[in-house]
Motif scaffolding. Structure first.
Motif, PDB file in Angstrom:
ATOM      1  N   THR A  64       0.757  -1.107  -0.219  1.00  0.00           N
ATOM      2  CA  THR A  64       0.190   0.057   0.135  1.00  0.00           C
ATOM      3  C   THR A  64       0.856   1.017   0.028  1.00  0.00           C
ATOM      4  OG1 THR A  64      -1.761  -1.365   1.027  1.00  0.00           O
ATOM      5  CG2 THR A  64      -1.943   0.823   1.610  1.00  0.00           C
ATOM      6  N   TYR A  65       0.404   1.925  -0.762  1.00  0.00           N
ATOM      7  CA  TYR A  65       1.311   3.190  -1.162  1.00  0.00           C
ATOM      8  C   TYR A  65      -0.100   4.613  -0.882  1.00  0.00           C
ATOM      9  CZ  TYR A  65       4.886   0.270  -2.703  1.00  0.00           C
ATOM     10  OH  TYR A  65       5.455  -0.269  -3.132  1.00  0.00           O
ATOM     11  N   GLU A  66       1.433   5.489  -0.100  1.00  0.00           N
ATOM     12  CA  GLU A  66      -0.301   7.457  -0.393  1.00  0.00           C
ATOM     13  C   GLU A  66       0.751   7.849  -1.418  1.00  0.00           C
ATOM     14  OE1 GLU A  66      -2.971   7.407   1.306  1.00  0.00           O
ATOM     15  OE2 GLU A  66      -2.329   4.978   2.996  1.00  0.00           O
ATOM     16  N   VAL A  67       0.052   8.475  -2.514  1.00  0.00           N
ATOM     17  CA  VAL A  67      -0.153   9.146  -3.291  1.00  0.00           C
ATOM     18  C   VAL A  67      -0.315  10.923  -3.244  1.00  0.00           C
ATOM     19  CG1 VAL A  67       1.844   9.059  -5.144  1.00  0.00           C
ATOM     20  CG2 VAL A  67      -0.768   8.470  -5.093  1.00  0.00           C
ATOM     21  N   ALA A  68       0.228  12.728  -2.835  1.00  0.00           N
ATOM     22  CA  ALA A  68      -0.399  13.459  -2.623  1.00  0.00           C
ATOM     23  C   ALA A  68      -0.115  14.155  -3.731  1.00  0.00           C
ATOM     24  CB  ALA A  68       0.115  13.767  -1.115  1.00  0.00           C
ATOM     25  N   ASP A  69      -1.120  14.794  -4.136  1.00  0.00           N
ATOM     26  CA  ASP A  69      -1.198  15.794  -4.730  1.00  0.00           C
ATOM     27  C   ASP A  69      -1.582  15.698  -6.538  1.00  0.00           C
ATOM     28  OD1 ASP A  69      -1.025  17.940  -3.355  1.00  0.00           O
ATOM     29  OD2 ASP A  69       0.991  17.532  -2.550  1.00  0.00           O
ATOM     30  N   VAL A  70      -1.840  15.281  -7.024  1.00  0.00           N
ATOM     31  CA  VAL A  70      -1.760  13.945  -7.997  1.00  0.00           C
ATOM     32  C   VAL A  70      -3.582  15.298  -8.863  1.00  0.00           C
ATOM     33  CG1 VAL A  70      -3.612  12.028  -9.408  1.00  0.00           C
ATOM     34  CG2 VAL A  70      -1.579  11.913  -7.131  1.00  0.00           C
ATOM     35  N   SER A  71      -2.656  15.621  -9.905  1.00  0.00           N
ATOM     36  CA  SER A  71      -3.448  16.406 -10.418  1.00  0.00           C
ATOM     37  C   SER A  71      -4.864  15.797 -11.869  1.00  0.00           C
ATOM     38  CB  SER A  71      -3.051  17.445 -11.433  1.00  0.00           C
ATOM     39  OG  SER A  71      -3.847  17.100 -12.786  1.00  0.00           O
ATOM     40  N   PRO A  72      -6.041  16.033 -11.448  1.00  0.00           N
ATOM     41  CA  PRO A  72      -6.991  15.143 -12.150  1.00  0.00           C
ATOM     42  C   PRO A  72      -6.514  14.729 -13.931  1.00  0.00           C
ATOM     43  CG  PRO A  72      -7.740  17.022 -11.224  1.00  0.00           C
ATOM     44  CD  PRO A  72      -6.556  17.261 -11.157  1.00  0.00           C
ATOM     45  N   ASP A  73      -5.525  16.007 -14.581  1.00  0.00           N
ATOM     46  CA  ASP A  73      -5.678  15.781 -15.846  1.00  0.00           C
ATOM     47  C   ASP A  73      -4.054  15.095 -15.746  1.00  0.00           C
ATOM     48  OD1 ASP A  73      -7.243  17.083 -16.203  1.00  0.00           O
ATOM     49  OD2 ASP A  73      -5.956  19.476 -15.733  1.00  0.00           O
TER      50      ASP A  73
END
Ligand code: HEM
Ligand code: SF4
Ligand code: FES
Lengths: 227, 247
Positions: B21-30
């Protein structure tokens, strides 16, 4: 051997499955016609059952034609079940590591139930033959030598009717996918329009057969068909 | 967007893998799905962890290398390739499960990368036509009816991504084979080898350990190129014809 390589493929297995499936569909339709004779009363029904055994006489011995039909059905059953198991085993080996998460987007429930549904029909078939043909079991303990009376005695018992209705749901689902799938296995559905038509025919076949068979047990339970 | 990712990690073919399991932050919807994984890999690199291996090449939906099982759907929730899937198809805070294609004919090489060579071997077995090389033939010398040309072209769009196999509950590659057999069988150039083609391809398919088709239709729903189920009917018909011709 001529044709041996092509005939050993998984596609050929499906062809055998489709042909044996269609043999069953024809049989099941003819059998349903016989069952519905129950609505015509005791004598008409028994005469029909009796007549089946005399079919082809004197050219064929007593029950001769019936046995030819039975052998054809037994052969189809062996082919259908053996190819079904072969495809089941192949599918199990094709994905030994399962997905943690899998959605079967685009798949109908009926198509995913073919194997367990088929097994349900097989178990039912054994029960059905014991009930009416080989064993002749009367759940009310009455006589078994009169086909019409045996039928009425059987379906007067609510749980017997229930068993038959469940089996008809299984058969209906099997046919809902099976009929169109067989058309596709035979290569008859090469366009979107033909596919739609095959699916419609599958749906109608399923409703007619499952519905038609359910009428007699329900009519007995409702007191419409009586001894 | 902030996302939780559950990803299959497996160091190599022979070592058992597991979900991590990993967390990713600040992913752009584009972002595309692969760009989102690139972001995660940069984070892993910064932490000195092994980045997640996944396949990609063109990143424009034409090479077919990027297939991933995303939340139980091959190439994710849209009808497109994983590289052309955008993060706007997901919700903020969502947990996304990412797995490699599961088929015993596609062994996992590492993490999300599988070996789809079995499909190449099916093509080698029959997915070709024999022509003399040298100067290009005059285009008008072999006329093809417009309808056939269009249909052949439509099914020739198959990019051999393997999503059909990944989605199929039987692990069958019938949609893929059907696309090839239909494409070549519609054209005059495909006729000489037509019977051998279908028999050789299906025999190779079975030999590779793919399952048999039961016309469930999950393949066509997953196919990024919308190859229709018709092609499987054509495959079956060609095989039936080949049996009749004694192959
Ligand atoms: C005796 C027990 C039976 C078993 C174990 C069985 C099992 C199966 C299985 C495993 C399949 C293939 C799955 C698929 O195509 O998705 C199948 C297909 C089929 N079955 Fe049955 N079945 C049985 C009885 C019947 C009966 C009674 C009928 C008809 C009244 C029937 C008609 C069909 C048809 C038409 C197909 C489609 C063949 C094809 O796709 O090419 N089956 N069955
Ligand atoms: S038929 Fe569709 S899903 Fe299958 S390999 Fe070709 S493009 Fe991919
Ligand atoms: S990377 Fe080429 S199709 Fe996705």
């Amino acid at each position: 051997m001529k044709g041996a390589r092509a005939a050993r493929t998984t596609v050929a297995l499906k062809l055998a499955m489709a042909v044996s499936g269609f043999v069953f569909v024809s049989f099941v339709l003819a059998h349903m016609y016989g069952n519905l004779k129950a609505f015509a009363g005791h004598d008409a029904f028994n005469e029909y059952a009796h007549h089946l055994r005399e079919l082809g006489e004197p050219l064929l011995p007593h029950e001769g034609a019936l046995w030819i039909l039975r052998l054809g059905l037994i052969l189809s059953l062996v082919v259908h079940v053996v190819t079904g198991i072969a495809l089941w085993r192949r599918a199990a080996r094709a994905r030994t590591t399962k997905y943690v998460k899998k959605r079967d987007t685009g798949a109908s429930k009926a198509s995913l139930m073919m194997r367990w549904g088929g097994l349900t029909i097989l178990v039912f078939l054994v029960w059905h033959l014991l009930n009416f043909t080989i064993g002749k079991v009367n759940p009310q303990g009455g006589a078994t030598d009169d086909p019409y009376n045996l039928l009425v005695d059987t379906f007067d018992v609510w749980w017997m009717t229930l068993i038959y209705l469940v089996a008809m749901v299984a058969l209906g689902l099997h046919l809902h996918h099976g009929v169109w799938s067989a058309a596709q296995s035979l290569g008859w559905t090469g366009t979107a329009a033909k596919r739609r038509r095959a699916k419609n025919i599958g749906f109608i076949t399923a409703v007619v057969i499952a519905g038609g068979y359910s009428l007699v047990p329900l009519a007995v339970l409702a007191g419409i068909i009586t001894k | 967007m902030n996302l939780t990712l559950k990803i299959w990690r497996q160091p190599d073919r022979d070592t058992p893998g597991a979900m991590h399991t990993y967390e990713v932050a600040d992913v752009s919807p584009d972002m595309s799905f692969l760009e989102m994984l690139d972001v995660l890999n940069e984070q892993l690199n910064d932490k000195g962890e092994e980045p997640i291996a996944f396949d990609s090449d063109c990143r424009e939906g034409i090479c077919g290398t990027c297939g991933l099982m995303i939340n139980g759907d091959a190439h994710g929730p849209e009808v497109t390739t994983t590289c052309q899937l955008h993060m706007r198809s997901f919700k903020d805070g969502e947990t996304i499960t990412i797995e490699p294609w599961r088929s015993d004919a596609f062994p996992v090489i590492k993490d999300l990368v599988v070996d789809r060579g079995a499909l190449d071997r099916i093509v080698q077995a029959g997915g070709y036509i024999s022509v003399n090389t040298g100067s290009a033939p005059e285009a008008h010398s072999v006329p093809v009816p417009k309808e056939d040309a269009d249909r052949a072209f439509n099914v020739a769009t198959c990019i051999q991504c393997g999503a059909c196999v990944a989605a199929c509950p039987n692990g069958s590659a019938s949609l893929f084979m059907g696309a090839k057999v239909t494409h070549l069988g519609l054209l005059p150039q495909g006729q000489p080898e037509r019977d051998e083609r279908v028999v050789n391809m299906v025999a190779q398919h079975d030999h590779e350990g793919f399952g048999g088709c039961t016309n469930i239709g999950a393949c066509t729903a997953a196919c990024p190129k919308e190859i229709p189920l018709d092609v499987i009917s054509q495959l079956n018909k060609d095989l039936r014809t080949a049996i009749r011709h004694g192959h």
